[in-house]
Write an enzyme that holds these catalytic residues in place. Structure first.
Site, PDB file in Angstrom:
ATOM      1  N   ASP A 130      31.001  34.648  21.029  1.00  0.00           N
ATOM      2  CA  ASP A 130      32.110  34.582  21.683  1.00  0.00           C
ATOM      3  C   ASP A 130      31.925  34.763  23.353  1.00  0.00           C
ATOM      4  O   ASP A 130      32.888  34.749  24.081  1.00  0.00           O
ATOM      5  CB  ASP A 130      33.054  35.722  21.480  1.00  0.00           C
ATOM      6  CG  ASP A 130      34.611  35.517  21.007  1.00  0.00           C
ATOM      7  OD1 ASP A 130      34.500  34.411  20.767  1.00  0.00           O
ATOM      8  OD2 ASP A 130      35.162  36.523  20.776  1.00  0.00           O
ATOM      9  N   GLU A 151      39.838  28.141  16.917  1.00  0.00           N
ATOM     10  CA  GLU A 151      38.578  28.685  17.138  1.00  0.00           C
ATOM     11  C   GLU A 151      37.695  28.082  15.827  1.00  0.00           C
ATOM     12  O   GLU A 151      36.563  27.437  16.288  1.00  0.00           O
ATOM     13  CB  GLU A 151      38.635  30.255  16.906  1.00  0.00           C
ATOM     14  CG  GLU A 151      38.800  31.019  17.961  1.00  0.00           C
ATOM     15  CD  GLU A 151      39.309  32.232  17.740  1.00  0.00           C
ATOM     16  OE1 GLU A 151      40.284  32.495  17.147  1.00  0.00           O
ATOM     17  OE2 GLU A 151      38.711  33.416  18.276  1.00  0.00           O
TER      18      GLU A 151
HETATM   19  N1  LIG Z   1      54.280  36.308  14.361  1.00  0.00           N
HETATM   20  C1  LIG Z   1      53.645  37.231  15.065  1.00  0.00           C
HETATM   21  N2  LIG Z   1      54.387  38.283  15.741  1.00  0.00           N
HETATM   22  C2  LIG Z   1      53.511  38.982  16.679  1.00  0.00           C
HETATM   23  N3  LIG Z   1      52.121  39.241  16.375  1.00  0.00           N
HETATM   24  C3  LIG Z   1      51.730  38.407  15.582  1.00  0.00           C
HETATM   25  C4  LIG Z   1      52.282  37.498  14.634  1.00  0.00           C
HETATM   26  N4  LIG Z   1      51.316  36.818  13.864  1.00  0.00           N
HETATM   27  C5  LIG Z   1      50.251  37.362  14.116  1.00  0.00           C
HETATM   28  N5  LIG Z   1      50.308  38.340  15.356  1.00  0.00           N
HETATM   29  C6  LIG Z   1      49.178  39.157  15.604  1.00  0.00           C
HETATM   30  O1  LIG Z   1      47.965  38.170  15.920  1.00  0.00           O
HETATM   31  C7  LIG Z   1      46.969  38.721  15.280  1.00  0.00           C
HETATM   32  C8  LIG Z   1      46.590  37.622  14.547  1.00  0.00           C
HETATM   33  O2  LIG Z   1      46.436  36.504  15.428  1.00  0.00           O
HETATM   34  P1  LIG Z   1      44.962  36.017  15.990  1.00  0.00           P
HETATM   35  O3  LIG Z   1      45.167  35.279  17.019  1.00  0.00           O
HETATM   36  O4  LIG Z   1      44.275  35.221  14.758  1.00  0.00           O
HETATM   37  O5  LIG Z   1      44.341  37.429  16.227  1.00  0.00           O
HETATM   38  P2  LIG Z   1      42.978  37.933  15.860  1.00  0.00           P
HETATM   39  O6  LIG Z   1      41.739  37.032  15.861  1.00  0.00           O
HETATM   40  O7  LIG Z   1      42.753  39.041  17.087  1.00  0.00           O
HETATM   41  O8  LIG Z   1      42.839  38.775  14.520  1.00  0.00           O
HETATM   42  C9  LIG Z   1      47.753  39.810  13.955  1.00  0.00           C
HETATM   43  O9  LIG Z   1      46.981  40.788  13.787  1.00  0.00           O
HETATM   44  C10 LIG Z   1      48.832  40.441  14.865  1.00  0.00           C
HETATM   45  O10 LIG Z   1      48.526  41.459  15.655  1.00  0.00           O
HETATM   46  C1  LIG Z   2      37.263  39.710  20.903  1.00  0.00           C
HETATM   47  C2  LIG Z   2      38.430  39.960  20.174  1.00  0.00           C
HETATM   48  O1  LIG Z   2      38.975  41.032  20.427  1.00  0.00           O
HETATM   49  O2  LIG Z   2      38.549  38.974  19.003  1.00  0.00           O
HETATM   50  P1  LIG Z   2      39.799  39.239  18.216  1.00  0.00           P
HETATM   51  O3  LIG Z   2      41.081  39.084  18.932  1.00  0.00           O
HETATM   52  O4  LIG Z   2      39.672  38.171  17.265  1.00  0.00           O
HETATM   53  O5  LIG Z   2      39.792  40.516  17.463  1.00  0.00           O
HETATM   54 MG   LIG Z   3      41.040  35.924  16.855  1.00  0.00          MG
END
Ligand SMILES: Nc1ncnc2c1ncn2[C@@H]1O[C@H](COP(=O)(O)OP(=O)(O)O)[C@@H](O)[C@H]1O
Ligand SMILES: CC(=O)OP(=O)(O)O
Ligand SMILES: [Mg+2]
Length: 370
Positions: A125, A354
């Site tokens: 990353d 991603e």
């Molecule tokens: N509709 C939504 N409204 C607000 N937050 C959201 C929503 N959908 C997803 N999320 C937030 O984004 C996260 C998932 O998005 P993502 O970009 O895949 O994040 P990560 O890779 O950091 O897990 C969830 O864990 C939640 O915190």
């Molecule tokens: C780097 C990092 O915080 O990744 P994620 O948002 O997928 O948890």
């Molecule tokens: Mg992510």
């Protein structure tokens, strides 16, 4: 399509791409340049592990497996084929990405055991940020304090920022750009043309803007104070800044924006206010170092799905030439422009891809090797 013009020479391989984020696990299976499956799962680390183990038993074995790894230290290019050294590198950096590396290692071990013939590759990353200018990547600290974990800004979410930038660039050739990635973790990256010039995450993915459960940047003396005067143990402090701070810490209930919007407590409202305040501040800082702004690209689960958050964070930035179209913003939860037609700065929602970005880079590297 003839073999020469085939863009993905090894596309007949069955490939599993896996992105274990702090808030969600995303997986994609492709073969013959066709997506066969794409799924996302939100859960605790043990639920993620269980879901993943069941998932790979439920699909046909793959020939190659691609994993996103948040902290690979100073690795400067990818994909990196997984060997025992690679596994040791992931473990070495795990203390600096406590919500990510160990989970990814668990998942890699599962597929390595289950599909012994498959080749495994990892994507870092931080690779996108390995050429950050020194003035952006050093801390105001003496050098050589920690030779095995050199203290500098590594930056994270590189695959996410690259994918959002690629999507934006397909719309138009903007020069001064900020990509904003808001999911479980959150970060911003400043781009001049195709080069990154700064990013908000640092030595670890806890620096920068506040996140769902991470504190973001703090006065370092707060931690020393809690150690010295409140005698909080090290593990408690680690859990505090990574798992119990951010939106969760201020609201005292949840780090999930969806929950906070439903709540009417002053703490939940304050958490949202503080979050959008810091987001606006970070955008302002990057506009300053870019010397202006042509486009902002917003992605991540939160960034894509919460128009209300975008309005709160960007709605007060008209003096920077950032003018949202309120109706477009309110109705956009997929790729689309959300700026006013007279806005000097374009604002796009650019869903983060991603898995597709790792696959694209994997195919490019395979092509180069041939
Ligand atoms: N509709 C939504 N409204 C607000 N937050 C959201 C929503 N959908 C997803 N999320 C937030 O984004 C996260 C998932 O998005 P993502 O970009 O895949 O994040 P990560 O890779 O950091 O897990 C969830 O864990 C939640 O915190
Ligand atoms: C780097 C990092 O915080 O990744 P994620 O948002 O997928 O948890
Ligand atoms: Mg992510």
């Amino acid at each position: 399509m003839s073999e020469e013009s085939e863009p993905y020479p090894l596309s007949s391989q069955r490939i599993l791409v896996c992105n274990a984020g702090s808030g969600s696990l995303e997986m994609m299976v492709t073969q013959n340049a066709t997506e066969r499956d794409h799924c996302q799962f939100e859960g605790t680390p043990s639920q993620v592990k269980e879901y993943f183990a069941d998932y790979i038993l439920s699909i046909q074995p793959c020939d190659a497996v691609l994993f996103r790894i948040v902290h690979l230290g100073e690795v400067k290019s990818h994909p990196v084929e997984v060997t025992s050294d690679t596994l040791a590198t992931i473990a070495h950096w795990a203390p600096l990405a406590p919500l990510h590396n160990d989970i990814a290692l668990n998942l890699i071990n599962i597929t390595m055991q289950q599909w012994q013939h498959a080749k495994h590759y990892v994507f870092g990353d931080s690779v996108l940020f390995c050429e950050l200018p020194n003035k952006a990547r050093q801390y105001f600290l003496p050098t050589n304090l920690s030779p095995r974990w050199p203290i500098r800004k590594y930056g994270f979410h590189g695959i996410a920022h690259q994918s959002q930038w690629n999507t934006l660039r397909q719309q138009s050739a903007y020069s001064k750009v900020i990509t904003v990635h808001l999911g479980g973790g959150g970060s911003l990256t400043a781009w001049k043309d195709d080069r990154v010039i700064d990013t908000t995450m640092g030595f670890t993915p806890t620096e920068g803007i506040p996140m769902t459960t991470r504190s973001g940047s703090l006065d370092p003396n707060i931690i020393l104070h809690l150690l010295e005067k409140e005698q909080l143990p090290l593990d408690t402090l680690k859990q505090l800044v990574n798992g119990e701070a951010g939106l969760a810490g201020v609201s005292n209930t949840s780090g999930d924006y969806r929950d906070l919007k439903q709540e009417s407590t002053p703490e939940a409202k304050l958490a949202i206010d503080m979050y959008t305040h810091e987001l606006a501040k970070a955008i302002g800082a990057f506009v300053a170092i870019l010397g202006g702004i042509d486009a902002i690209a917003i992605g991540g689960g939160l960034g894509v799905n919460q128009p209300d958050l975008r309005q709160r964070a960007l709605g007060g930035l008209a003096h920077f030439g950032i003018q949202l179209d309120q109706a477009k913003n309110a109705n956009t939860t997929a790729l689309g422009a959300i700026h006013d037609s007279h806005s000097p700065c374009a604002v796009w929602v650019t869903p983060t891809r991603e898995c597709e970005e790792m696959l694209r880079q994997f195919h490019l590297s395979e092509k180069e090797r041939q």
